[in-house]
Design an enzyme around this catalytic site. Structure first.
Site, mmCIF file in Angstrom:
data_model
loop_
_atom_site.group_PDB
_atom_site.id
_atom_site.type_symbol
_atom_site.label_atom_id
_atom_site.label_comp_id
_atom_site.label_asym_id
_atom_site.label_seq_id
_atom_site.Cartn_x
_atom_site.Cartn_y
_atom_site.Cartn_z
ATOM 1 N N GLU A 186 17.272 -11.968 17.101
ATOM 2 C CA GLU A 186 16.601 -10.728 17.489
ATOM 3 C C GLU A 186 15.427 -11.011 18.417
ATOM 4 O O GLU A 186 14.455 -11.651 18.014
ATOM 5 C CB GLU A 186 16.078 -9.962 16.271
ATOM 6 C CG GLU A 186 15.385 -8.666 16.674
ATOM 7 C CD GLU A 186 14.673 -7.954 15.532
ATOM 8 O OE1 GLU A 186 14.405 -6.745 15.675
ATOM 9 O OE2 GLU A 186 14.377 -8.598 14.516
ATOM 10 N N GLU A 285 14.514 0.913 10.952
ATOM 11 C CA GLU A 285 13.352 0.040 10.811
ATOM 12 C C GLU A 285 12.190 0.677 11.566
ATOM 13 O O GLU A 285 11.879 0.315 12.700
ATOM 14 C CB GLU A 285 13.641 -1.364 11.345
ATOM 15 C CG GLU A 285 12.502 -2.333 11.033
ATOM 16 C CD GLU A 285 12.712 -3.717 11.608
ATOM 17 O OE1 GLU A 285 13.186 -4.593 10.862
ATOM 18 O OE2 GLU A 285 12.413 -3.912 12.803
#
Length: 313
Positions: A186, A285
């Site tokens: 990520e 998120e």
């Protein structure tokens, strides 16, 4: 076009509740069937697995351990002289993945193109891998790259850190393959969130994935980070979605709900993901601006329009 599947990141959502078991229960009551936890290591793995089952939740994503928080570490994958600690953390993450209800799926398509070849992402292997990913729901592990060491010049240490990262990722791919697990990279933005983070653009992450050449390592796309670093979300989503294993969402710039005001049009982005055939989860998120359940009105509206797929679909 199938509706998107959403997972609740209970490290971020339901901050009004004290612990992960309570947050998993709240996510289940809110309509989620899947959840992700940034760092589950505060709870024993069996206790967390039991809490998830009691809440009717499937865990789909965890991170590798951060490292030494007192020293400001945020992952260890690319950090020089911390290879042994990264591998210990990887073993801990795999232990949790196995305990959190990750069943033994049919084996991954062959990782060879010969071993380690970048050709493993093309042709029959890549097609078989994508079909395998679509058929089964399982837990993913975000392999955190970590930060540029304090006081170091990013440009000066970039080559060394990439070499360490490549070495650790090849090791991780082999370990994960033994358990039929998938690792994720990520990029985290360095403009707002973490100025010292090593991996900060999808282009950098994709280039590293190509060098590693293992189909059980994929890209994690957090549109919050991608928008801040590069913009051009339509072009980047279309370019990189074939190697994306997980998506996360939050509004820009203050990381609120997708339904809150900000730079991003999530109706457009969700439709784009559907049109491009994305089959993975979309992780919520973000930082709720108020009560978490009230702030999920955007998701209830999506479900009303599109329908709500079951976790196994």
């Amino acid at each position: 076009m199938a509706p998107l599947r959403f997972s609740a990141n209970v490290s971020w959502l339901f901050p009004e509740l004290p612990g992960l078991p309570e947050r998993l229960q709240a996510a289940g009551r809110a309509g989620f069937e899947a959840a992700e936890v940034a760092w589950p290591y505060v709870e024993p793995p069996e206790a967390l697995a039991s809490a998830a089952r009691a809440a009717g939740m499937r865990l789909v994503l965890i991170n590798t351990p951060r490292g030494d928080q007192e020293k400001g570490e945020m992952g260890l994958g690319a950090v020089p002289e911390r290879q042994a600690a990264f591998r210990e953390g990887l073993e801990q993450a795999v232990l949790y993945a196995k305990a959190l209800g990750c069943p033994r799926y049919p084996a991954l398509p062959s990782l060879d193109g010969g071993a380690g070849s970048t050709e493993a992402r093309s042709g029959d292997t890549a097609v078989g891998y994508r079909l395998w990913r679509q058929l089964f729901v399982f837990l993913l592990i975000h392999l955190m790259a970590g930060r540029v060491p304090q006081g170091a010049d990013r440009a000066a240490v970039k080559g060394e850190m990439e070499t360490v990262f490549l070495e650790n990722l090849r090791h991780a791919a082999g370990v994960l393959a033994q358990e039929n697990l998938v690792g994720l990279l990520e990029p985290i933005n360095t403009r707002i969130t973490d100025p010292q983070y090593f991996l900060d653009t999808p282009q950098q992450a994709a280039a590293i994935l190509q060098k590693v050449g293992r189909p059980n390592l994929q890209l994690q796309m957090d549109v919050f980070h991608w928008q801040i670093m590069d913009g051009n979300l339509t072009g980047n989503i279309r370019e990189f979605l074939p190697i994306v294993g997980h998506v996360q969402v939050a509004q820009v710039p203050d990381r609120g709900e997708p339904g809150s005001s900000g730079e991003l049009d999530f109706s457009y982005l969700f439709q784009l993901l559907e049109d491009e055939g994305y089959q993975g989860f979309v992780g919520c998120e973000y930082r709720p601006r108020g009560d978490t359940v009230e702030g999920l009105s955007w998701l209830r509206s999506y479900w009303d329009r599109k329908g709500r797929p079951r976790t196994g679909q």
